[in-house]
Write an enzyme that holds these catalytic residues in place. Sequence first.
Site, PDB file in Angstrom:
ATOM      1  N   ASP A  66      -5.895  -8.573  -1.663  1.00 49.55           N
ATOM      2  CA  ASP A  66      -5.216  -7.444  -1.973  1.00 49.55           C
ATOM      3  C   ASP A  66      -4.715  -7.247  -3.280  1.00 49.55           C
ATOM      4  O   ASP A  66      -4.809  -8.054  -4.219  1.00 49.55           O
ATOM      5  CB  ASP A  66      -3.889  -7.209  -1.093  1.00 49.55           C
ATOM      6  CG  ASP A  66      -3.776  -5.588  -0.749  1.00 49.55           C
ATOM      7  OD1 ASP A  66      -3.784  -5.054  -1.637  1.00 49.55           O
ATOM      8  OD2 ASP A  66      -3.395  -5.615   0.519  1.00 49.55           O
ATOM      9  N   ARG A  75      -6.315   1.230   3.593  1.00 48.93           N
ATOM     10  CA  ARG A  75      -7.563   0.478   3.714  1.00 48.93           C
ATOM     11  C   ARG A  75      -8.099   0.444   5.433  1.00 48.93           C
ATOM     12  O   ARG A  75      -7.244   0.463   6.260  1.00 48.93           O
ATOM     13  CB  ARG A  75      -7.452  -0.746   3.205  1.00 48.93           C
ATOM     14  CG  ARG A  75      -6.783  -1.798   3.757  1.00 48.93           C
ATOM     15  CD  ARG A  75      -6.773  -3.184   3.304  1.00 48.93           C
ATOM     16  NE  ARG A  75      -6.316  -3.983   4.151  1.00 48.93           N
ATOM     17  CZ  ARG A  75      -5.192  -4.965   3.795  1.00 48.93           C
ATOM     18  NH1 ARG A  75      -4.796  -4.801   2.712  1.00 48.93           N
ATOM     19  NH2 ARG A  75      -4.615  -5.852   4.718  1.00 48.93           N
ATOM     20  N   GLU A  81       0.723  16.018   1.191  1.00 47.99           N
ATOM     21  CA  GLU A  81       0.134  15.578  -0.134  1.00 47.99           C
ATOM     22  C   GLU A  81      -0.901  16.638  -0.749  1.00 47.99           C
ATOM     23  O   GLU A  81      -1.238  16.613  -1.918  1.00 47.99           O
ATOM     24  CB  GLU A  81      -0.683  14.381  -0.040  1.00 47.99           C
ATOM     25  CG  GLU A  81       0.398  13.017  -0.163  1.00 47.99           C
ATOM     26  CD  GLU A  81       1.124  12.704   1.230  1.00 47.99           C
ATOM     27  OE1 GLU A  81       0.867  13.614   2.258  1.00 47.99           O
ATOM     28  OE2 GLU A  81       1.895  12.031   1.206  1.00 47.99           O
TER      29      GLU A  81
HETATM   30  C1  LIG Z   1      -6.648   1.937  -3.824  1.00 46.81           C
HETATM   31  C2  LIG Z   1      -5.307   1.920  -2.903  1.00 46.81           C
HETATM   32  C3  LIG Z   1      -5.132   1.199  -1.612  1.00 46.81           C
HETATM   33  C4  LIG Z   1      -3.983   1.127  -0.811  1.00 46.81           C
HETATM   34  N1  LIG Z   1      -4.094   0.596   0.513  1.00 46.81           N
HETATM   35  C5  LIG Z   1      -3.288   0.826   1.271  1.00 46.81           C
HETATM   36  C6  LIG Z   1      -3.070   0.239   2.551  1.00 46.81           C
HETATM   37  O1  LIG Z   1      -4.106  -0.200   2.980  1.00 46.81           O
HETATM   38  N2  LIG Z   1      -2.146   0.470   3.155  1.00 46.81           N
HETATM   39  C7  LIG Z   1      -0.905   1.178   2.911  1.00 46.81           C
HETATM   40  O2  LIG Z   1      -0.103   1.081   3.815  1.00 46.81           O
HETATM   41  N3  LIG Z   1      -0.991   1.669   1.827  1.00 46.81           N
HETATM   42  C8  LIG Z   1      -1.889   1.394   0.932  1.00 46.81           C
HETATM   43  N4  LIG Z   1      -1.868   1.993  -0.300  1.00 46.81           N
HETATM   44  C9  LIG Z   1      -0.711   2.663  -0.815  1.00 46.81           C
HETATM   45  C10 LIG Z   1      -0.476   4.148  -0.206  1.00 46.81           C
HETATM   46  O3  LIG Z   1      -1.650   4.950  -0.307  1.00 46.81           O
HETATM   47  C11 LIG Z   1       0.689   4.767  -0.908  1.00 46.81           C
HETATM   48  O4  LIG Z   1       1.770   4.116  -0.553  1.00 46.81           O
HETATM   49  C12 LIG Z   1       0.680   6.247  -0.150  1.00 46.81           C
HETATM   50  O5  LIG Z   1       1.769   6.707  -0.811  1.00 46.81           O
HETATM   51  C13 LIG Z   1       0.661   6.408   1.150  1.00 46.81           C
HETATM   52  O6  LIG Z   1       1.100   7.344   1.589  1.00 46.81           O
HETATM   53  P1  LIG Z   1       2.185   7.810   2.452  1.00 46.81           P
HETATM   54  O7  LIG Z   1       3.412   7.769   1.687  1.00 46.81           O
HETATM   55  O8  LIG Z   1       2.037   9.441   3.052  1.00 46.81           O
HETATM   56  O9  LIG Z   1       2.219   7.077   3.622  1.00 46.81           O
HETATM   57  C14 LIG Z   1      -2.864   1.950  -1.279  1.00 46.81           C
HETATM   58  C15 LIG Z   1      -3.128   2.696  -2.382  1.00 46.81           C
HETATM   59  C16 LIG Z   1      -4.210   2.645  -3.283  1.00 46.81           C
HETATM   60  C17 LIG Z   1      -4.024   3.321  -4.440  1.00 46.81           C
HETATM   61 MN   LIG Z   2       3.230  11.002   2.884  1.00 55.42          MN
END
Ligand SMILES: Cc1cc2nc3c(=O)[nH]c(=O)nc-3n(C[C@H](O)[C@H](O)[C@H](O)COP(=O)(O)O)c2cc1C
Ligand SMILES: [Mn+2]
Length: 498
Positions: A280, A175, A231
């Site tokens: 959240d 976010r 991804e």
């Molecule tokens: C709607 C939504 C909002 C999210 N917001 C956040 C956020 O604000 N911060 C965060 O660290 N992960 C957030 N996540 C979770 C991450 O998108 C998730 O852990 C993802 O695997 C992160 O990518 P990465 O593993 O490449 O860091 C959110 C997931 C969703 C579905």
């Molecule tokens: Mn990743």
Amino acid sequence: MAPPGSFRDWIALLERERELVRIDAEVDPYLEVTEIVDRTVKSGGPSLLFTNPKGAKHPLLINQFGTERRMCMAFGVERLDDVAAKLEDVLEMQPPQGLAEKVRGLKKLKSIADSRPKSVRSGPAQEVVLEGDDVDLGLLPVQTCWPEDGGPFITLPAVITHDPKTGTRNVGMYRMQVRDERSTLMHWQLHKDGRMDYMATDGRLDVAVALGLDPVTAYSASAPLPKHIDELMLAGFVKGEPVELVRCKTVDLEVPASAEIVLEGYVERGDEGPEGPFGDHTGFYTPIEPFPVFHVTAMTMRRDAIYPSIVVGKPPQEDAWLGKATERIFLPAVRMTIPELVDYDLPVSGAFHNCVIVSIRKRFPGHARKVMHAFWGLGMLSLSKSIVVVDEHVNVHDYEEVFFYVGANVDPKRDVVLTEGPLDHLDHSPTLQFVGGKIGIDATAKGPAEGTREWPPEIEMSPEIKALVDARWSEYGLDAVAAEQDGRRTALQRLLRR
Ligand SMILES: Cc1cc2nc3c(=O)[nH]c(=O)nc-3n(C[C@H](O)[C@H](O)[C@H](O)COP(=O)(O)O)c2cc1C
Ligand SMILES: [Mn+2]
């Protein structure tokens, strides 16, 4: 049916399938949209296109993922397990024997090769280019979701960075709290890959944010892949065609060519600001914490760009289905490390980190504990606060059934593991942020090998009598009564009826 190729195709599909309602009345992205969406999600309603959000120039699409049916439409499958099957096929690849298998193997390898993103020269994401002082986040209907929120938050972005050391791309959904026309905060939680790219930077890190993507690519930003895996590869593999990318105008990154809106910019080490509070997915407000400031150097978009949003809050919300998709899609990958895993379930009400239910093919004393520790050592599942382990015949998705075995098979003194470890960034319950207690409950059948008395046999009707009653069922005249009673039946009665 192939998954939709772009956000536009996706909206068209939703409309054709009567899964989208246009709302032309002027609606305020400040709280009002949330209340409408909350009621819609909780009643299993459609996706909503707000064509006239107050104070903004662009329409807002929300609740695109809010039901199982739409989540399946997003992936072009009948069941989410079908996506998992495709991945399992590749993960479980063995050296082929014979020509037919070799041909099949080559097809699989081609599907992997085709999943690499492809660069293209131009795309609709850059029909309009606003740079410097022309950048204005106020054009977008960014929601302030809940009354105590610290401001408006972009909630459904795909945030793209490169690892400064290895160059590997990362896409994550984090976010972004809007501070002014040209800057936001970047909510990179402690355990996330985007955060690691930031921490590995000396000075500036280029960041690009894509909004309004085809649903598979949008989902992939939320997928918990290991850091070294892009991804967009997963997105391409699942879509069956590469994600097409265009080069950004002001930063050294590429973004999906079909995106509705792109924010280009940078973060800088040490340049952080107060983020939050934010209502959240834990169901609580997360407190103010410092996070990096994202400075927007360019905003590019389609001429008539549509802005995507999502509301998180007390479960269930729309993000429940993004989480369920991850649960299903990652089952084969988890099984690579834990082969005895039959199935698992992360209850939506457990916010995906509070509870995991696991069924295993138990083979040896202490096996359930081995599996608990494996989960506590595995990717983002390592943040799980409680784990319940049941035997292979238990349906992990049936919480009444799981509760039955927890009650029936557990001696709390003997079968409960209490330990400590890392916890979710957002979990407010531990005494210290990020680390605290974990509980594992071994609800499998035990026996003398695990130091217990002889375990009693479970009651099961014999197959012959079941077949007999199946064959004679209509003779008993119970169907009409059953149909009438169905509406009145409680969860307990359903359990007892099994
Ligand atoms: C709607 C939504 C909002 C999210 N917001 C956040 C956020 O604000 N911060 C965060 O660290 N992960 C957030 N996540 C979770 C991450 O998108 C998730 O852990 C993802 O695997 C992160 O990518 P990465 O593993 O490449 O860091 C959110 C997931 C969703 C579905
Ligand atoms: Mn990743």
